[in-house]
Design an enzyme around this catalytic site. Structure first.
Site, short mmCIF file in Angstrom:
data_model
loop_
_atom_site.label_atom_id
_atom_site.label_comp_id
_atom_site.label_asym_id
_atom_site.label_seq_id
_atom_site.Cartn_x
_atom_site.Cartn_y
_atom_site.Cartn_z
N SER A 153 0.29 78.01 108.02
CA SER A 153 1.53 78.55 107.89
C SER A 153 1.46 79.93 108.61
CB SER A 153 1.52 78.99 106.44
OG SER A 153 0.36 79.68 105.97
N ASP A 188 -7.45 75.66 107.47
CA ASP A 188 -6.49 74.36 107.91
C ASP A 188 -7.11 73.65 109.29
OD1 ASP A 188 -4.96 73.94 105.66
OD2 ASP A 188 -3.11 75.13 106.63
N LYS A 210 -9.06 72.26 105.27
CA LYS A 210 -8.08 71.31 104.58
C LYS A 210 -7.43 70.40 105.67
CE LYS A 210 -4.44 73.73 103.10
NZ LYS A 210 -3.29 73.37 103.61
N GLU A 261 -4.17 67.66 105.62
CA GLU A 261 -2.75 66.87 105.10
C GLU A 261 -2.78 65.64 105.03
OE1 GLU A 261 0.78 69.12 106.52
OE2 GLU A 261 -0.17 70.97 106.18
N GLU A 269 1.74 70.56 96.94
CA GLU A 269 2.73 71.05 97.21
C GLU A 269 3.91 70.61 97.06
OE1 GLU A 269 2.40 72.82 101.12
OE2 GLU A 269 4.45 73.55 101.04
O1 KIV Z 1 -0.70 76.54 105.69
C1 KIV Z 1 -0.62 76.89 104.43
O2 KIV Z 1 -0.46 78.33 104.38
C2 KIV Z 1 -0.71 75.95 103.37
C3 KIV Z 1 -0.32 76.63 101.93
C4 KIV Z 1 1.19 76.69 102.12
C5 KIV Z 1 -0.69 75.55 101.16
O3 KIV Z 1 -0.95 75.06 103.61
#
Ligand code: KIV
Length: 269
Positions: free
Chosen positions: A50, A88, A117, A119, A186
């Site tokens: 994000s 991420d 993380k 997706e 989410e």
């Molecule tokens: O990239 C991010 O901030 C996220 C959150 C919104 C969970 O993946």
């Protein structure tokens, strides 16, 4: 609540779930905010992609590169003392098991992340298994997948019908079975999130998923009222009526721990 000297680990998060203590997570992109978030008692710092939207001013998370993620993760990592640092894996950096391992090596080795993380659903089970086998703790991310916005055609709630909910449940079970240590859910209906949090052994961290998850995550800039335009329905401006950022973050942490946030006005039933 953990004491200020307890270091957060995946095992500590599972123990919190088992004790019924909610996990407080926020996104974080630099050292200054890392210190504020730690002071306010945040358990998990997510260096989310994000950052592409809130820091870089991009329209989506798709242009975020591994270089960007490593840079911001390292910025947070230098100031981190207690919280668990998750970073991420950016768009397409885990399109194969080999690429995922290379990207995780950089996020953990240079970026100082303790978990990565990604997706996606059961199609990533092999990648999660491989990462886990090589010592990389993995956080899965289901429901609304921002990296897939061009396929999805927008940012919409997921799992609203029986087939969609069943798919998310099957994905969650497959990812847990493959070794995922944590799940971010989410923008899904609160009932679905609550059922998954009850069924899974791993902690479920919700964003736009109701208050019966094992913890909550929000985008830091949203809770500080810094995001231009209308904030997402599931978020809340914790700066409103407060004098400083530490107080605002501490209020978020307190409301998550008490199960007060998210309230019905932030939740899709
Ligand atoms: O990239 C991010 O901030 C996220 C959150 C919104 C969970 O993946």
């Amino acid at each position: 609540m953990p004491t200020s000297t307890d270091r957060m680990t995946s095992a500590a998060l599972i123990a919190m779930k088992q004790r019924g203590e909610r996990i407080v997570c926020l996104t974080c992109y630099d050292a200054a905010f890392c210190r504020v978030l730690e002071r306010a008692g945040v358990d998990v710092l997510l260096v989310g992609d994000s950052l592409g939207m809130v820091v870089q001013g991009q329209a989506t998370t798709v242009p975020v590169t591994l270089e960007h993620m490593v840079y911001h993760s390292a910025c947070v990592s230098r100031a981190r003392e207690r919280a668990l640092l998750i970073a991420d894996l950016p768009f397409l950096s885990y399109a194969s098991g080999g690429r995922a391992l290379d990207a995780a090596a950089r996020l953990m080795g240079e970026g100082g992340a303790a978990m990565v993380k990604l997706e996606g659903g059961a199609e990533l089970a092999g990648t999660v298994r491989r990462l886990t086998r090589f010592g990389v703790p993995v956080c899965a991310h289901l429901g609304l997948l921002p990296q897939s916005v061009h396929r999805l055609g927008g940012y919409r709630y997921q799992g609203r019908d029986a087939a969609g909910a069943a798919r998310i449940r099957a994905d969650a079970l497959a990812l847990q079975e493959a070794g995922a240590a944590l799940l971010v859910l989410e923008c899904v209906p609160a009932e679905l999130a609550a059922a998954l949090a009850a069924e899974l052994a791993i902690p479920v961290i919700g964003i736009g998923a109701g208050n019966r998850c094992d913890g909550q995550v929000l985008v830091l800039y949203d809770i500080l009222g810094l995001t231009p335009g209308r904030p997402p329905r599931f978020s809340k401006d914790f700066m409103a009526g407060r004098g400083n950022i530490t107080e605002a973050v501490a209020a978020y942490a307190a409301e998550v721990r008490a199960g007060v946030f998210p309230g019905p006005e932030h939740t899709l039933a």
